[in-house]
Design a protein around this motif. Sequence first.
Motif, PDB file in Angstrom:
ATOM      1  N   ILE A  23     -32.773  -6.164  10.630  1.00  6.30           N
ATOM      2  CA  ILE A  23     -31.238  -4.604  10.172  1.00  6.30           C
ATOM      3  C   ILE A  23     -30.200  -4.150  11.792  1.00  6.30           C
ATOM      4  N   LYS A  24     -29.206  -3.697  11.233  1.00  6.81           N
ATOM      5  CA  LYS A  24     -28.213  -3.056  12.201  1.00  6.81           C
ATOM      6  C   LYS A  24     -28.769  -1.927  13.222  1.00  6.81           C
ATOM      7  N   SER A  25     -28.924  -2.292  14.218  1.00  4.57           N
ATOM      8  CA  SER A  25     -29.692  -1.667  14.659  1.00  4.57           C
ATOM      9  C   SER A  25     -28.259  -1.020  16.862  1.00  4.57           C
ATOM     10  N   LEU A  26     -28.541  -0.113  17.293  1.00  8.41           N
ATOM     11  CA  LEU A  26     -28.187   0.346  18.275  1.00  8.41           C
ATOM     12  C   LEU A  26     -29.197   0.491  19.211  1.00  8.41           C
ATOM     13  N   ILE A  27     -29.382   0.612  20.409  1.00  8.22           N
ATOM     14  CA  ILE A  27     -30.264   0.620  21.399  1.00  8.22           C
ATOM     15  C   ILE A  27     -29.732   2.358  22.624  1.00  8.22           C
ATOM     16  N   LEU A  28     -30.410   2.883  22.981  1.00  7.59           N
ATOM     17  CA  LEU A  28     -30.017   3.800  23.911  1.00  7.59           C
ATOM     18  C   LEU A  28     -30.462   3.989  24.983  1.00  7.59           C
ATOM     19  N   TYR A 154     -37.819   2.688  28.638  1.00  6.82           N
ATOM     20  CA  TYR A 154     -37.108   2.810  27.655  1.00  6.82           C
ATOM     21  C   TYR A 154     -36.128   3.433  26.828  1.00  6.82           C
ATOM     22  N   GLU A 155     -36.119   2.802  26.047  1.00  3.98           N
ATOM     23  CA  GLU A 155     -35.039   2.987  25.538  1.00  3.98           C
ATOM     24  C   GLU A 155     -34.896   3.554  23.321  1.00  3.98           C
ATOM     25  N   LEU A 156     -34.036   4.683  23.480  1.00  6.26           N
ATOM     26  CA  LEU A 156     -33.942   5.093  21.541  1.00  6.26           C
ATOM     27  C   LEU A 156     -33.435   4.155  21.160  1.00  6.26           C
ATOM     28  N   VAL A 157     -33.920   3.545  19.966  1.00  3.07           N
ATOM     29  CA  VAL A 157     -33.132   2.468  19.218  1.00  3.07           C
ATOM     30  C   VAL A 157     -33.429   2.972  17.827  1.00  3.07           C
ATOM     31  N   LEU A 158     -31.662   2.760  17.237  1.00  2.00           N
ATOM     32  CA  LEU A 158     -31.111   3.651  16.393  1.00  2.00           C
ATOM     33  C   LEU A 158     -31.289   2.380  14.777  1.00  2.00           C
ATOM     34  N   ARG A 159     -31.899   2.469  14.329  1.00  2.00           N
ATOM     35  CA  ARG A 159     -31.703   1.869  13.160  1.00  2.00           C
ATOM     36  C   ARG A 159     -30.939   1.920  12.001  1.00  2.00           C
ATOM     37  N   LYS A 160     -29.677   1.408  11.325  1.00  2.76           N
ATOM     38  CA  LYS A 160     -28.870   1.862   9.881  1.00  2.76           C
ATOM     39  C   LYS A 160     -30.060   2.348   9.661  1.00  2.76           C
ATOM     40  N   TRP A 161     -29.969   3.125   8.346  1.00  5.27           N
ATOM     41  CA  TRP A 161     -31.085   3.235   7.366  1.00  5.27           C
ATOM     42  C   TRP A 161     -30.800   3.106   6.503  1.00  5.27           C
ATOM     43  N   SER A 162     -31.607   1.842   5.841  1.00  6.59           N
ATOM     44  CA  SER A 162     -31.545   1.031   4.138  1.00  6.59           C
ATOM     45  C   SER A 162     -32.652   1.878   3.188  1.00  6.59           C
ATOM     46  N   ARG A 228     -38.987  -8.616   1.779  1.00  6.24           N
ATOM     47  CA  ARG A 228     -37.385  -9.818   1.234  1.00  6.24           C
ATOM     48  C   ARG A 228     -36.799  -8.770  -0.266  1.00  6.24           C
ATOM     49  N   ASP A 229     -35.858  -8.533  -0.403  1.00  8.73           N
ATOM     50  CA  ASP A 229     -34.840  -8.330  -1.076  1.00  8.73           C
ATOM     51  C   ASP A 229     -35.266  -8.333  -2.439  1.00  8.73           C
ATOM     52  N   SER A 230     -33.905  -8.087  -3.227  1.00 11.22           N
ATOM     53  CA  SER A 230     -34.229  -8.393  -5.175  1.00 11.22           C
ATOM     54  C   SER A 230     -33.639  -9.581  -4.838  1.00 11.22           C
ATOM     55  N   GLN A 231     -32.945 -10.346  -4.426  1.00 13.94           N
ATOM     56  CA  GLN A 231     -32.075 -11.655  -4.186  1.00 13.94           C
ATOM     57  C   GLN A 231     -33.117 -12.500  -4.088  1.00 13.94           C
ATOM     58  N   GLY A 232     -34.061 -11.279  -2.691  1.00 16.63           N
ATOM     59  CA  GLY A 232     -35.475 -13.181  -2.466  1.00 16.63           C
ATOM     60  C   GLY A 232     -35.053 -13.756  -0.704  1.00 16.63           C
ATOM     61  N   ARG A 233     -33.688 -12.713  -0.351  1.00 18.75           N
ATOM     62  CA  ARG A 233     -33.466 -12.948   0.881  1.00 18.75           C
ATOM     63  C   ARG A 233     -34.251 -12.165   2.012  1.00 18.75           C
ATOM     64  N   VAL A 234     -34.691 -12.721   2.774  1.00 17.45           N
ATOM     65  CA  VAL A 234     -36.577 -12.398   3.529  1.00 17.45           C
ATOM     66  C   VAL A 234     -34.955 -11.723   4.913  1.00 17.45           C
ATOM     67  N   TRP A 235     -34.891 -10.678   5.658  1.00 15.55           N
ATOM     68  CA  TRP A 235     -34.770  -9.671   6.806  1.00 15.55           C
ATOM     69  C   TRP A 235     -36.238  -9.541   7.715  1.00 15.55           C
ATOM     70  N   LEU A 236     -35.665 -10.004   8.461  1.00 11.96           N
ATOM     71  CA  LEU A 236     -37.249  -9.469  10.244  1.00 11.96           C
ATOM     72  C   LEU A 236     -36.497  -7.555  10.608  1.00 11.96           C
ATOM     73  N   ILE A 237     -38.261  -7.279  10.247  1.00 10.59           N
ATOM     74  CA  ILE A 237     -37.701  -5.706  10.323  1.00 10.59           C
ATOM     75  C   ILE A 237     -38.884  -5.550  11.558  1.00 10.59           C
ATOM     76  N   ASP A 238     -39.441  -5.903  12.436  1.00 15.94           N
ATOM     77  CA  ASP A 238     -39.997  -5.770  13.781  1.00 15.94           C
ATOM     78  C   ASP A 238     -41.267  -6.766  14.039  1.00 15.94           C
ATOM     79  N   VAL A 239     -41.475  -6.610  15.236  1.00 16.28           N
ATOM     80  CA  VAL A 239     -42.335  -7.639  15.834  1.00 16.28           C
ATOM     81  C   VAL A 239     -43.002  -6.985  16.404  1.00 16.28           C
ATOM     82  N   ASN A 240     -44.526  -6.465  16.532  1.00 11.86           N
ATOM     83  CA  ASN A 240     -45.997  -6.592  17.058  1.00 11.86           C
ATOM     84  C   ASN A 240     -46.558  -7.452  17.832  1.00 11.86           C
ATOM     85  N   PRO A 241     -47.361  -6.596  18.608  1.00 13.15           N
ATOM     86  CA  PRO A 241     -48.202  -7.401  19.772  1.00 13.15           C
ATOM     87  C   PRO A 241     -49.678  -8.391  18.860  1.00 13.15           C
ATOM     88  N   PHE A 242     -49.726 -10.024  19.067  1.00 13.42           N
ATOM     89  CA  PHE A 242     -51.492 -10.032  18.332  1.00 13.42           C
ATOM     90  C   PHE A 242     -52.357  -9.432  18.805  1.00 13.42           C
TER      91      PHE A 242
END
Length: 328
Positions: A23-28, A154-162, A228-242
Amino acid sequence: MKKEQVVNCQFSVWYPIFKKHSIKSLILPLPQNVIDYLLDDGTLVVSGSDHNTQQTHANNSDSDAEEDIQAPEFPEFTSKVQEAINALGGRVFPKLNWSAPRDANWIALNSSLQCDSLRDIFLLFKSSDFITHDLAQPFLACSDQDSPDPVINYELVLRKWSELIPGGEFRCFVKENKLIAISQRDYTQYYQHVWKQEEQICHAIQGFFSQHIQYNFLDEDFVFDVYRDSQGRVWLIDVNPFGEVTDSLLFSWEELTGGGGIAQHGFYPYVQEGPAFRCTTSEVTVQPSPCLSYRIPRDFVDLSTGEDAYKLIDFLKLVRWCYKTFVI
């Protein structure tokens, strides 16, 4: 889980790698005075608004005085944030380097993390234990505590609302660069389509992983969230430590690390040549949200149990101030 793995899961580290699949995002950059404000327990007023002064009760158990406290203002940072929000369509989803204030949506008027101003963001951030953890002790659960903590910008991440449908979100667990497990993200609800479309969902996520994620991340063990959207396309939302700092949802960490007897060579025996998939299979198996406990402020718990007498005194003074202000 090592400190380096936590560092590699910062948004500003993984987002440039997978930008076109997310998702489109900006980092400040987050100024130090803003960080200090977010960590200040004594500041009860919320800044970032057009109204500079708000009346509140001073957090001072030794004095009966009622004071006008001016919320700290950050004109330059406020301007940058608002410019970024406008560039993202006027509504954003905020987070820090790792966490979003998911535990604080109860305090927002719309009961969501949708924000259109810095004031909205501050209200959520100052009410969130997840945000405090990011700022105060991001490496608390790491096994290499003897090594020095890495320097964090440290950063403020702003993600386009979806408008994401919760039934389309999934958490994926990767061990040694193999996708070993997939869990329904919102396991507090039963989504019939998830249960019925298990094969299609697994196929879509596996394809996305092998084409875009596998071997492209900095670590071989990690957790990633997808939509996974209604068209079956997959989008990456986040990454976390294992590791246990990340919620394992419908799995246990003992299973995921191999100690539970399920994992074999990166795959699970009851799903041939593929990751284990778990979802809520009926309304009977629905579980309560893990964030419910955050909806009751800790101060209220202390008041109810009598564990903090000073908070009770402050509370009674605040009640008296409210009565004088709004009734008399």
